[in-house]
Scaffold this active site. Structure first.
Site, PDB file in Angstrom:
ATOM      1  N   SER A 158       0.839  -1.186   0.000  1.00  0.00           N
ATOM      2  CA  SER A 158       0.000   0.000   0.000  1.00  0.00           C
ATOM      3  C   SER A 158       0.881   1.246   0.000  1.00  0.00           C
ATOM      4  O   SER A 158       1.976   1.242   0.551  1.00  0.00           O
ATOM      5  CB  SER A 158      -0.876  -0.029   1.251  1.00  0.00           C
ATOM      6  OG  SER A 158      -1.464   1.215   1.483  1.00  0.00           O
ATOM      7  N   SER A 159       0.377   2.327  -0.584  1.00  0.00           N
ATOM      8  CA  SER A 159       1.158   3.566  -0.603  1.00  0.00           C
ATOM      9  C   SER A 159       1.288   4.170   0.791  1.00  0.00           C
ATOM     10  O   SER A 159       2.237   4.891   1.065  1.00  0.00           O
ATOM     11  CB  SER A 159       0.523   4.582  -1.554  1.00  0.00           C
ATOM     12  OG  SER A 159      -0.809   4.847  -1.146  1.00  0.00           O
ATOM     13  N   LYS A 162       1.069  -4.126   3.306  1.00  0.00           N
ATOM     14  CA  LYS A 162      -0.355  -4.466   3.181  1.00  0.00           C
ATOM     15  C   LYS A 162      -0.649  -4.860   1.740  1.00  0.00           C
ATOM     16  O   LYS A 162      -0.152  -4.255   0.803  1.00  0.00           O
ATOM     17  CB  LYS A 162      -1.222  -3.267   3.563  1.00  0.00           C
ATOM     18  CG  LYS A 162      -2.704  -3.552   3.472  1.00  0.00           C
ATOM     19  CD  LYS A 162      -3.511  -2.304   3.843  1.00  0.00           C
ATOM     20  CE  LYS A 162      -4.994  -2.580   3.832  1.00  0.00           C
ATOM     21  NZ  LYS A 162      -5.525  -2.816   2.494  1.00  0.00           N
TER      22      LYS A 162
END
Length: 193
Positions: free
Chosen positions: A44-45, A50
């Site tokens: 995830s960014s 994640k």
């Protein structure tokens, strides 16, 4: 309009499936995490490590576009007068785009997500074994009243049924517990004392 409506129906159903997948895979610790999705990106960014449900999110977005294009078809079809409808080019464009977008979304969802989904068996087992609802399997052993008391204690204290029945009250041995709460008996209960 019938074809566009059918594609919209597919898009609505696909959105539901994708939302269910996203919920079932939510986590890693605070969500349901009942299923594992294939990792399609490094993370995830905002949350390193994640696994985002990007294939489901893409399919959702494609579905939203197809639903919007159905509105275009509906409005354009209603804009004709008598036997003439000058809106046929936008109807054709919207139908073609709907079919192309949904075909790509279905293919992507199948190849990038569905074929790689696995069950998080340990998490699911924990959900079952820490559920108060499984007290039903103890009814033949202890009767309704005792099971209700055990369930209430589990609910109010946060303890598992195993803690109460085996560890604290010694109502069953570990072997008896294992015989009652094995996977096969949880799926197809045999209420034998």
């Amino acid at each position: 309009m019938t074809l566009s409506s059918a594609i919209k129906g597919l898009a609505v159903k696909m959105t539901k499936v994708c939302n269910d997948i996203r919920l079932l895979a939510s986590g890693p610790r605070c969500g349901l995490k009942e299923i594992n999705l294939p990792q399609l990106q490094p993370g995830s960014s905002i949350m390193p490590g994640k696994v985002n449900p990007v294939a489901a999110e893409v399919a959702n977005q494609a579905s939203f576009l197809a639903i919007g294009l159905d509105t275009t078809v509906m409005l354009a079809a209603s804009a004709g007068q008598l036997e003439l409808n000058v809106m046929e080019p936008v109807i054709t464009f919207a139908l073609y785009t709907q079919m192309k977008v949904m075909t790509n979304a279905c293919d992507t969802l199948r190849t990038k997500l569905v074929e790689g989904v696995t069950a998080n068996t340990e998490r699911c087992k924990d959900y079952v074994m820490n559920s108060i609802g499984i007290v039903t399997l103890l009814k033949p052993h202890f009767g309704y009243q005792k099971c209700a008391a055990i369930a209430k204690e589990g609910y109010t204290t946060g303890k598992s049924l195993h803690q109460i029945v085996v560890d604290e009250q010694h109502l069953m041995t570990q072997a008896e517990w294992d015989a009652t709460f094995n996977t096969q008996n949880l799926i197809h209960p045999k209420f034998v004392k």
